[in-house]
Scaffold this active site. Structure first.
Site, mmCIF file in Angstrom:
data_model
loop_
_atom_site.group_PDB
_atom_site.id
_atom_site.type_symbol
_atom_site.label_atom_id
_atom_site.label_comp_id
_atom_site.label_asym_id
_atom_site.label_seq_id
_atom_site.Cartn_x
_atom_site.Cartn_y
_atom_site.Cartn_z
ATOM 1 N N CYS A 23 0.840 -1.200 0.000
ATOM 2 C CA CYS A 23 0.000 0.000 0.000
ATOM 3 C C CYS A 23 0.876 1.251 0.000
ATOM 4 O O CYS A 23 1.788 1.372 0.823
ATOM 5 C CB CYS A 23 -0.929 -0.006 1.202
ATOM 6 S SG CYS A 23 -2.036 -1.439 1.234
ATOM 7 N N TYR A 25 0.566 4.265 0.932
ATOM 8 C CA TYR A 25 0.636 5.188 2.062
ATOM 9 C C TYR A 25 1.038 4.514 3.382
ATOM 10 O O TYR A 25 1.071 5.150 4.427
ATOM 11 C CB TYR A 25 -0.690 5.926 2.258
ATOM 12 C CG TYR A 25 -1.925 5.042 2.343
ATOM 13 C CD1 TYR A 25 -2.000 3.961 3.216
ATOM 14 C CD2 TYR A 25 -3.037 5.314 1.556
ATOM 15 C CE1 TYR A 25 -3.119 3.179 3.301
ATOM 16 C CE2 TYR A 25 -4.181 4.531 1.634
ATOM 17 C CZ TYR A 25 -4.215 3.472 2.509
ATOM 18 O OH TYR A 25 -5.336 2.683 2.602
ATOM 19 N N SER A 127 -9.304 -3.247 6.221
ATOM 20 C CA SER A 127 -9.023 -1.953 5.594
ATOM 21 C C SER A 127 -9.636 -1.896 4.197
ATOM 22 O O SER A 127 -9.281 -2.684 3.328
ATOM 23 C CB SER A 127 -7.512 -1.727 5.506
ATOM 24 O OG SER A 127 -6.939 -1.693 6.801
ATOM 25 N N CYS A 259 -7.348 6.851 21.683
ATOM 26 C CA CYS A 259 -6.141 7.501 22.201
ATOM 27 C C CYS A 259 -5.902 8.876 21.593
ATOM 28 O O CYS A 259 -5.427 9.783 22.278
ATOM 29 C CB CYS A 259 -4.918 6.603 21.989
ATOM 30 S SG CYS A 259 -4.481 6.320 20.249
ATOM 31 N N CYS A 265 -1.704 10.325 26.103
ATOM 32 C CA CYS A 265 -1.689 9.036 25.417
ATOM 33 C C CYS A 265 -0.693 8.099 26.105
ATOM 34 O O CYS A 265 -0.412 8.245 27.287
ATOM 35 C CB CYS A 265 -1.384 9.218 23.937
ATOM 36 S SG CYS A 265 0.124 10.140 23.573
ATOM 37 N N ASP A 281 2.531 2.885 18.061
ATOM 38 C CA ASP A 281 2.603 2.362 16.702
ATOM 39 C C ASP A 281 3.180 3.386 15.721
ATOM 40 O O ASP A 281 3.792 3.019 14.724
ATOM 41 C CB ASP A 281 1.201 1.943 16.241
ATOM 42 C CG ASP A 281 1.230 1.120 14.967
ATOM 43 O OD1 ASP A 281 2.059 0.201 14.874
ATOM 44 O OD2 ASP A 281 0.413 1.387 14.067
ATOM 45 N N CYS A 322 -4.755 25.829 21.108
ATOM 46 C CA CYS A 322 -5.586 24.658 21.380
ATOM 47 C C CYS A 322 -6.220 24.735 22.770
ATOM 48 O O CYS A 322 -7.382 24.358 22.958
ATOM 49 C CB CYS A 322 -4.755 23.384 21.268
ATOM 50 S SG CYS A 322 -4.148 23.034 19.615
ATOM 51 N N CYS A 325 -9.304 26.686 22.674
ATOM 52 C CA CYS A 325 -10.262 26.290 21.637
ATOM 53 C C CYS A 325 -11.586 25.820 22.240
ATOM 54 O O CYS A 325 -11.611 25.106 23.252
ATOM 55 C CB CYS A 325 -9.662 25.184 20.777
ATOM 56 S SG CYS A 325 -10.760 24.594 19.466
ATOM 57 N N CYS A 331 -11.264 17.132 21.085
ATOM 58 C CA CYS A 331 -10.113 16.862 20.230
ATOM 59 C C CYS A 331 -8.810 16.671 21.006
ATOM 60 O O CYS A 331 -8.032 15.767 20.740
ATOM 61 C CB CYS A 331 -9.967 18.018 19.236
ATOM 62 S SG CYS A 331 -8.484 18.008 18.248
#
Length: 380
Positions: A23, A25, A127, A259, A265, A281, A322, A325, A331
């Protein structure tokens, strides 16, 4: 003595970055460079048992969740997962149960896999980026041939065996302009669980800091908002869309489960095929390698100061823009890997997707607030 709750979801990589697709990307194939002396990747029986035992011991919940990722985790073979089940059954304490999930590209699924996955109650994610004209742009085999027909065949086989997979759709520069085509395709497919993943590929030398395949930030907001309106009108309660579920959590004063939207996180680390433990990851690199489970336990790594600092940096590094915000609670600056642009005042660390998320969360706020008011009026 009651254990303090420990929330985590480890992405276990039984075959590392090995995959039968190529793939365009995908960010994980390059991780092979961390193991230059290896040409074959498969978690050994010894490391597998160590991992299963340590994972069970680290879990504080009644249901112990395992998540198998890749690369393509089905390349490990059915016998590998039969071993997984035997080890889990042997080592799990009385009164607890085990749930397994696999994220796959779907191309290797056949009748044998379907029978095995269905009989053992695996949760499956596949996917799919939409109809073939969108899916096949990026998701191809090693020889660049399209993968769509194989993927849809795998999806339909699973449905025949009573398994309805979650669809993971990467939203990119090609499919973002067609939200209802994408959404209605998934509905026709019979999908009941959908996750939209925005493609953000950093690229040096570009004005935006991202590749041309990346989803334009504002268009991502329009994409989500268009589907949200369709979902509210026709499908709420019937189809679960992850980001909409996360947005609705604020109506009930609930913490985020995903997360990227949590204040901090660090709860989704990686265990590679050889037992290496990485913070996340998206940060599988030498700087975020904490060690190996053959030397220390998962509990040691999960509770380590380095992992805590990694997680806390998410809120500590949040720009003032942020913090002030109006949709911050929805978010929380999203994933740190996407914080690659400047604010209007020149602060570093603004999320590339900010405009899109701000548009979407403000778009759905009236609906969320109406839900919240109804809940409170009913004694919530």
């Amino acid at each position: 003595m009651t254990k303090m709750p420990r929330e985590f979801q480890i992405f276990a990589k039984p075959v590392g970055s090995a995959c039968n697709l190529s793939c365009r990307y995908c960010y994980y194939p390059g991780k092979k460079s961390l193991y230059p002396d290896k040409d074959h990747f498969l978690m050994t029986d010894y490391i597998l048992e160590k991992y299963v035992v340590q994972h069970i011991k680290a879990s504080t919940e009644t249901i112990i969740n395992f998540s198998w990722h890749g690369g393509e985790p089905l390349l490990a073979g059915i016998e590998f997962y039969r071993k997984v089940l035997r080890l889990q059954s042997f080592h799990k304490p009385d009164g607890k149960s085990v749930l397994n999930g696999i994220q796959t590209n779907g191309t290797l699924i056949d009748e044998e896999w379907c029978s095995f996955l269905s009989e053992n109650n695996f949760i499956i994610g596949i996917s799919i980026d939409g109809p073939p004209e969108f899916h096949n742009i990026f998701r191809t085999s090693k020889d660049f041939s399209p993968s769509w027909h194989q993927v849809i065949s795998g999806f339909q086989l699973l449905k025949k065996h009573g398994v309805i997979p979650e669809v993971l759709c990467v939203v990119n520069a090609e499919n973002v302009s067609h939200p209802l085509i994408i959404y209605n395709f998934f509905k026709q497919l019979g999908a009941k669980y959908i996750t939209f993943l925005p493609l953000v590929e950093p690229e040096a030398g570009t004005t935006s800091g991202v590749s041309r395949n990346s989803v334009p930030a504002e268009e991502f907001g329009y994409f989500l908002s268009t589907i949200f309106d369709e979902w509210v009108e026709k499908d709420i309660g019937d189809i679960k869309i992850q980001i909409f579920e996360e947005a609705a959590r604020s109506a009930f004063n609930q913490e985020h489960t995903l997360c990227i939207f949590k204040s901090n996180c660090g709860g989704v680390p990686v265990v590679e095929h050889n037992g290496d433990f990485f913070s996340c990851d998206h940060y599988v690199n030498k700087d975020h390698l904490l060690g190996n489970i053959m030397d220390h336990s998962l509990t040691y790594f999960l509770d380590s100061e380095r992992q805590k600092v990694f997680g806390m940096n998410k809120s500590i590094s949040l720009p003032e823009y942020c913090i002030e915000c109006e949709v911050r609670s929805m978010c929380n600056g999203e994933c740190p890997k996407n914080r690659i642009i400047l604010t209007h005042d020149g602060e570093t660390g603004l999320n590339y997707l900010c405009k899109g998320y701000k548009y979407f969360f403000n778009h759905c706020r009236p609906f969320i607030e109406a839900i919240s008011d109804a809940w409170k009026n009913n004694g919530g």
